[in-house]
Every structure is written in structure tokens, then in C-alpha cells.
Design an enzyme around this catalytic site. Structure first.
Site, PDB file in Angstrom:
ATOM      1  N   CYS A 115     -54.238 -35.501 -42.470  1.00 43.19           N
ATOM      2  CA  CYS A 115     -53.863 -35.467 -43.898  1.00 43.19           C
ATOM      3  C   CYS A 115     -53.318 -34.115 -44.345  1.00 43.19           C
ATOM      4  O   CYS A 115     -52.738 -34.006 -45.424  1.00 43.19           O
ATOM      5  CB  CYS A 115     -55.053 -35.858 -44.767  1.00 43.19           C
ATOM      6  SG  CYS A 115     -55.669 -37.476 -44.358  1.00 43.19           S
ATOM      7  N   HIS A 258     -54.545 -33.285 -51.935  1.00 44.12           N
ATOM      8  CA  HIS A 258     -54.507 -34.482 -51.098  1.00 44.12           C
ATOM      9  C   HIS A 258     -55.280 -35.584 -51.809  1.00 44.12           C
ATOM     10  O   HIS A 258     -56.383 -35.372 -52.311  1.00 44.12           O
ATOM     11  CB  HIS A 258     -55.127 -34.163 -49.739  1.00 44.12           C
ATOM     12  CG  HIS A 258     -55.337 -35.374 -48.899  1.00 44.12           C
ATOM     13  ND1 HIS A 258     -54.353 -36.319 -48.712  1.00 44.12           N
ATOM     14  CD2 HIS A 258     -56.423 -35.822 -48.212  1.00 44.12           C
ATOM     15  CE1 HIS A 258     -54.820 -37.279 -47.944  1.00 44.12           C
ATOM     16  NE2 HIS A 258     -56.071 -37.009 -47.631  1.00 44.12           N
ATOM     17  N   ASN A 288     -55.458 -43.392 -50.051  1.00 45.41           N
ATOM     18  CA  ASN A 288     -55.223 -42.208 -49.231  1.00 45.41           C
ATOM     19  C   ASN A 288     -54.098 -42.519 -48.241  1.00 45.41           C
ATOM     20  O   ASN A 288     -54.270 -43.363 -47.352  1.00 45.41           O
ATOM     21  CB  ASN A 288     -56.522 -41.844 -48.502  1.00 45.41           C
ATOM     22  CG  ASN A 288     -56.375 -40.649 -47.572  1.00 45.41           C
ATOM     23  OD1 ASN A 288     -55.270 -40.174 -47.330  1.00 45.41           O
ATOM     24  ND2 ASN A 288     -57.486 -40.190 -47.036  1.00 45.41           N
TER      25      ASN A 288
HETATM   26  N1  ACO Z   1     -68.218 -51.478 -50.127  1.00 43.07           N
HETATM   27  C1  ACO Z   1     -69.522 -51.573 -50.397  1.00 43.07           C
HETATM   28  N2  ACO Z   1     -70.447 -50.790 -49.823  1.00 43.07           N
HETATM   29  C2  ACO Z   1     -70.005 -49.872 -48.938  1.00 43.07           C
HETATM   30  C3  ACO Z   1     -68.642 -49.734 -48.611  1.00 43.07           C
HETATM   31  C4  ACO Z   1     -67.721 -50.582 -49.244  1.00 43.07           C
HETATM   32  N3  ACO Z   1     -66.412 -50.513 -49.028  1.00 43.07           N
HETATM   33  N4  ACO Z   1     -68.518 -48.727 -47.718  1.00 43.07           N
HETATM   34  C5  ACO Z   1     -69.748 -48.256 -47.473  1.00 43.07           C
HETATM   35  N5  ACO Z   1     -70.650 -48.961 -48.199  1.00 43.07           N
HETATM   36  C6  ACO Z   1     -72.099 -48.774 -48.273  1.00 43.07           C
HETATM   37  C7  ACO Z   1     -72.666 -48.099 -47.043  1.00 43.07           C
HETATM   38  O1  ACO Z   1     -72.918 -49.057 -46.036  1.00 43.07           O
HETATM   39  C8  ACO Z   1     -73.924 -47.493 -47.586  1.00 43.07           C
HETATM   40  O2  ACO Z   1     -74.904 -48.472 -47.661  1.00 43.07           O
HETATM   41  P1  ACO Z   1     -76.444 -48.116 -47.321  1.00 43.07           P
HETATM   42  O3  ACO Z   1     -76.848 -47.095 -48.347  1.00 43.07           O
HETATM   43  O4  ACO Z   1     -77.128 -49.444 -47.467  1.00 43.07           O
HETATM   44  O5  ACO Z   1     -76.429 -47.574 -45.935  1.00 43.07           O
HETATM   45  C9  ACO Z   1     -73.554 -47.122 -49.026  1.00 43.07           C
HETATM   46  O6  ACO Z   1     -72.404 -47.897 -49.349  1.00 43.07           O
HETATM   47  C10 ACO Z   1     -73.248 -45.651 -49.218  1.00 43.07           C
HETATM   48  O7  ACO Z   1     -72.351 -45.262 -48.204  1.00 43.07           O
HETATM   49  P2  ACO Z   1     -71.828 -43.782 -48.132  1.00 43.07           P
HETATM   50  O8  ACO Z   1     -70.890 -43.660 -46.969  1.00 43.07           O
HETATM   51  O9  ACO Z   1     -72.954 -42.834 -48.221  1.00 43.07           O
HETATM   52  O10 ACO Z   1     -71.007 -43.715 -49.504  1.00 43.07           O
HETATM   53  P3  ACO Z   1     -70.362 -42.462 -50.194  1.00 43.07           P
HETATM   54  O11 ACO Z   1     -70.836 -42.348 -51.567  1.00 43.07           O
HETATM   55  O12 ACO Z   1     -70.420 -41.233 -49.321  1.00 43.07           O
HETATM   56  O13 ACO Z   1     -68.827 -42.879 -50.285  1.00 43.07           O
HETATM   57  C11 ACO Z   1     -66.751 -42.544 -49.161  1.00 43.07           C
HETATM   58  C12 ACO Z   1     -68.126 -43.199 -49.104  1.00 43.07           C
HETATM   59  C13 ACO Z   1     -65.993 -43.148 -50.300  1.00 43.07           C
HETATM   60  C14 ACO Z   1     -66.061 -42.854 -47.836  1.00 43.07           C
HETATM   61  C15 ACO Z   1     -66.885 -41.018 -49.371  1.00 43.07           C
HETATM   62  O14 ACO Z   1     -67.868 -40.487 -48.527  1.00 43.07           O
HETATM   63  C16 ACO Z   1     -65.598 -40.300 -49.150  1.00 43.07           C
HETATM   64  O15 ACO Z   1     -64.615 -40.494 -49.834  1.00 43.07           O
HETATM   65  N6  ACO Z   1     -65.559 -39.364 -48.167  1.00 43.07           N
HETATM   66  C17 ACO Z   1     -64.358 -38.661 -47.817  1.00 43.07           C
HETATM   67  C18 ACO Z   1     -63.515 -39.563 -47.001  1.00 43.07           C
HETATM   68  C19 ACO Z   1     -62.116 -39.032 -46.841  1.00 43.07           C
HETATM   69  O16 ACO Z   1     -61.622 -38.312 -47.640  1.00 43.07           O
HETATM   70  N7  ACO Z   1     -61.517 -39.451 -45.740  1.00 43.07           N
HETATM   71  C20 ACO Z   1     -60.165 -39.145 -45.485  1.00 43.07           C
HETATM   72  C21 ACO Z   1     -60.006 -37.951 -44.636  1.00 43.07           C
HETATM   73  S1  ACO Z   1     -58.391 -37.519 -44.582  1.00 43.07           S
HETATM   74  C22 ACO Z   1     -57.680 -37.826 -43.065  1.00 43.07           C
HETATM   75  O17 ACO Z   1     -57.491 -36.912 -42.309  1.00 43.07           O
HETATM   76  C23 ACO Z   1     -57.223 -39.202 -42.697  1.00 43.07           C
END
Ligand code: ACO
Length: 331
Positions: A115, A258, A288
Site C-alpha cells: 500500500c 492511505h 482499501n
Molecule cells: N464481520 C463480522 N465480524 C468480523 C469480521 C467481519 N467482516 N471480521 C472479523 N470479525 C470478528 C472477528 O472474528 C472477531 O471476533 P471474535 O472477537 O469473536 O474473535 C471480532 O470481529 C473482532 O475482530 P478484530 O480483528 O479484533 O476486529 P478489529 O476491531 O481489529 O477490526 C480490522 C478488524 C477492520 C481488520 C482492523 O483491525 C483494521 O482495519 N486493521 C488494519 C487493516 C489494514 O489496514 N490492512 C491493510 C494493510 S495495507 C496493505 O498493505 C494491503
């Protein structure tokens, strides 16, 4: 010694026509519009058709940037493409695009910094253009068909990404201290694998029936860890960039981050003390789009008059690798 400056003479972007909403995703995996919107800020993303290649997306964005710059393909001396989803491993997307665009046989190459790729590409092109002796104009592109790397059965990643391309035409000018003024780009490979990676398809694990069966050709991510790390690293690099250029946050007219997650962007703005009205966001409708995210956002921010002549703009990114960085522009 620097002579003159490198300006952004034209910009363009392309989003595929097909839209995939959160409601559509809720019928594919166990998720909901409410979960996706509150956790990420994303409502929809654009998805390329099966026959639409990443170079097709890049082509449209590049044509639009050339038109915006009032230039022709023949005017370009250098092509740099940031992508982690090239049409093929070889040839490069840039080589394919050179022919599609009808550029002269100019140096054309890809950069993969996930990214952060567009900021890396911008920096490399700026350095090649900076004294104007060897190259006068460059086409710099961020293009991704992220849908090709997504596991549509993995709710933790499939809700995050979209497809897009963005392009900029860079030009050397004899005017001093305008355009792309400075950039700090970083990488730290000790974070990965584990935080964001695609296990198979490279030389470590070439494609086999097992890698396919085990879904090893799709993105794997530790979202929570990436979230915390990204806010800290982006905040620090912006402060470093401002300090090095004797500026403060009050000088930033527009921050274009980003577009990964609205909560990441809000936390970043809060950590550096910048109000959200000076931060451009479009991830609600794009998701994203990896290296395409900043050039697409830049094109839209320009059209929406988020900045004016003489304004300071900061671009900031983070991505797999880890890679991260920030670029300072005087418009
Ligand atoms: N729908 C419903 N529930 C979900 C989903 C979904 N799509 N995805 C995960 N969950 C659940 C998980 O299973 C978890 O359940 P549990 O508590 O029973 O185990 C719960 O939701 C919380 O999951 P987390 O991963 O802790 O959720 P978080 O609040 O951290 O949000 C997210 C997840 C949105 C991915 C966040 O961490 C984030 O945006 N991180 C950065 C990701 C990013 O920017 N990635 C791109 C990198 S750039 C590149 O180089 C490509």
C-alpha cells in the site's frame, strides 16, 4: 545538487463500474453492513470484471492523467508503476502498459511496496527527474486488482479491499521549491511474515495443488496488530517530515492518507493534532485499494478543491512489508 523542481502536472483515476456493497458481502460471508461500517468506515468497493486486467485499470487512469496534463503518450520519458497485483509475474505491468499506451520505448518498471507503493514510485520518479538532464516527464501509477488476491470466504479480509488505479504525470520545472519537496520512505522486514502476506505463488512456495487447496494464494493479515503499528509509524514519519522542512502541522492544508480504515485515519489525525476537515477520505466508497488508494484520493481531492496553489499537502501511507512513508508537496 538539486536544480529546479518536480511538479505534478496532471492526475487521473479509474474505478471499475461494478460496485460491491456491504449488503452484498453480507450475503456471501458471515458479516453485516453495521460491522463493516463501524469497524472500517467502508460502505462499498469497486470490483473489476473477470476479463478486466490490472493493466486495463492502469491504462484508463493513465489516459486520464495525460489528458489532464494536456500531454500525449510520446511526451513521457519514464513509466513507474506501483502494484502488488500485476497481470503476470513476468512481464512487468509497466512493460505491458508501455505498449498499451503507445509510449516511446522508455524505461518502464514496477515497484512492489504494497500500500506504500505509490509513494515509493513517486520518490523514485522524482529523483530521476530532479535535475531535468535525463528525464523530463514521468508517468507514475498506482494500480491494483485486489479482488484477485482476496479470499472471498475470509470475512476478516474480503470486506476491506477494492480495485482501482490512479496516475500522475510528473514534470521537471526550472522553478525552485514547488511540487514534490521531500519524502521519507521506510521499510522494516522484521515485522513480516505474519502481519500481512500472501504465502504462496512466489519462489518460496510455487503453486501446487496443495497451495491452492489450502488457499495459500490469498492475503492473510493480522488486522489488529497492523492497526496499532500503522498509526504509530505514520504519525512519527509525518512529524519527522515536517520538522525536516521547518514546518508544523498548522502548515498542512490537506493530508491525504492511505485509505485503509477510517478509524486508523481518525486516530492518526488525533495523534498528530490535525482536525479531520483537513484530511481527505474517500474509503467509504472505494475500500482499501492498496497502491491505487493515494493517487485516486489525490485526483478526487484536487477535483473537490481540497487544496489551492501554494498549499502544503502531505501524503502518508503504510502497507505490507512493512513499508511506510510520507511525501510533502507544495501545490
Ligand atoms: N464481520 C463480522 N465480524 C468480523 C469480521 C467481519 N467482516 N471480521 C472479523 N470479525 C470478528 C472477528 O472474528 C472477531 O471476533 P471474535 O472477537 O469473536 O474473535 C471480532 O470481529 C473482532 O475482530 P478484530 O480483528 O479484533 O476486529 P478489529 O476491531 O481489529 O477490526 C480490522 C478488524 C477492520 C481488520 C482492523 O483491525 C483494521 O482495519 N486493521 C488494519 C487493516 C489494514 O489496514 N490492512 C491493510 C494493510 S495495507 C496493505 O498493505 C494491503
Amino acid at each position: 545538487m538539486q536544480q529546479g523542481s518536480v511538479i505534478i502536472r496532471g492526475v487521473g483515476s479509474y474505478l471499475p463500474r461494478k460496485i460491491l456493497t456491504n449488503h452484498d458481502l453480507a450475503s456471501m460471508v458471515d458479516t453485516s453492513d453495521e460491522w463493516i461500517r463501524t469497524r472500517t468506515g467502508i460502505s462499498q468497493r469497486h470490483i473489476a470484471d473477470a476479463h478486466e486486467t490490472c493493466s486495463d485499470l492502469a491504462y484508463v487512469a493513465a489516459k486520464s492523467a495525460l489528458e489532464n496534463a494536456q500531454l500525449k503518450a510520446q511526451d513521457i520519458d519514464l513509466l513507474v508503476v506501483a502494484t502488488m497485483t500485476p497481470d503476470m509475474i513476468c512481464p512487468s505491468l509497466a512493460a505491458i502498459l508501455q505498449a498499451k499506451l503507445g509510449l516511446r520505448k522508455v524505461m518502464s518498471f514496477d515497484i512492489n511496496a504494497a500500500c506504500s507503493g505509490f509513494l515509493y514510485a513517486l520518490e523514485v520518479a522524482t529523483r530521476l527527474l530532479q535535475n531535468g538532464n535525463f528525464y523530463k516527464r514521468a508517468l507514475v501509477i498506482g494500480a491494483e486488482k485486489m479482488s484477485s488476491l482476496i479470499d472471498w470466504e475470509d470475512r476478516s479480509t474480503c470486506v476491506l479491499f477494492g480495485d482501482a488505479a490512479g496516475a500522475s504525470v510528473l514534470e521537471h520545472t526550472s522553478t525552485e521549491q514547488v511540487g514534490i519537496l521531500d519524502a521519507i520512505l521506510r521499510a522494516d522486514g522484521s515485522f513480516s511474515p505474519g502481519i500481512l502476506y500472501i504465502p504462496a505463488g512466489g519462489s518460496l512456495h510455487p503453486a501446487t495443488t496443495d497451495t491452492v487447496t489450502q488457499r495459500q494464494h490469498f492475503i492473510k493479515m493480522n488486522g489488529r496488530e497492523l492497526f496499532k503499528t500503522s498509526v504509530r509509524l505514520m504519525g512519527k514519519v509525518i512529524e519527522e517530515l515536517l520538522e525536516r522542512n521547518h514546518l508544523t502541522k498548522a502548515d498542512i492544508a490537506c493530508l491525504i492518507p492511505h485509505q485503509a480504515n477510517l478509524r486508523i485515519i481518525q486516530s492518526l489525525a488525533q495523534s498528530i493534532g490535525l482536525s479531520m476537515d483537513r484530511v481527505f477520505c474517500n474509503l467509504e466508497v472505494t475500500g482499501n485499494t492498496s497502491s491505487a488508494s493515494i493517487p485516486v484520493a489525490f485526483t478526487q481531492a484536487k477535483s473537490a478543491h481540497y487544496f489551492r496553489s501554494g498549499d502544503y499537502i502531505v501524503l502518508v501511507a503504510f502497507g505490507g512489508g512493512l513499508t511506510w512513508g510520507a511525501t510533502l508537496i507544495k501545490w
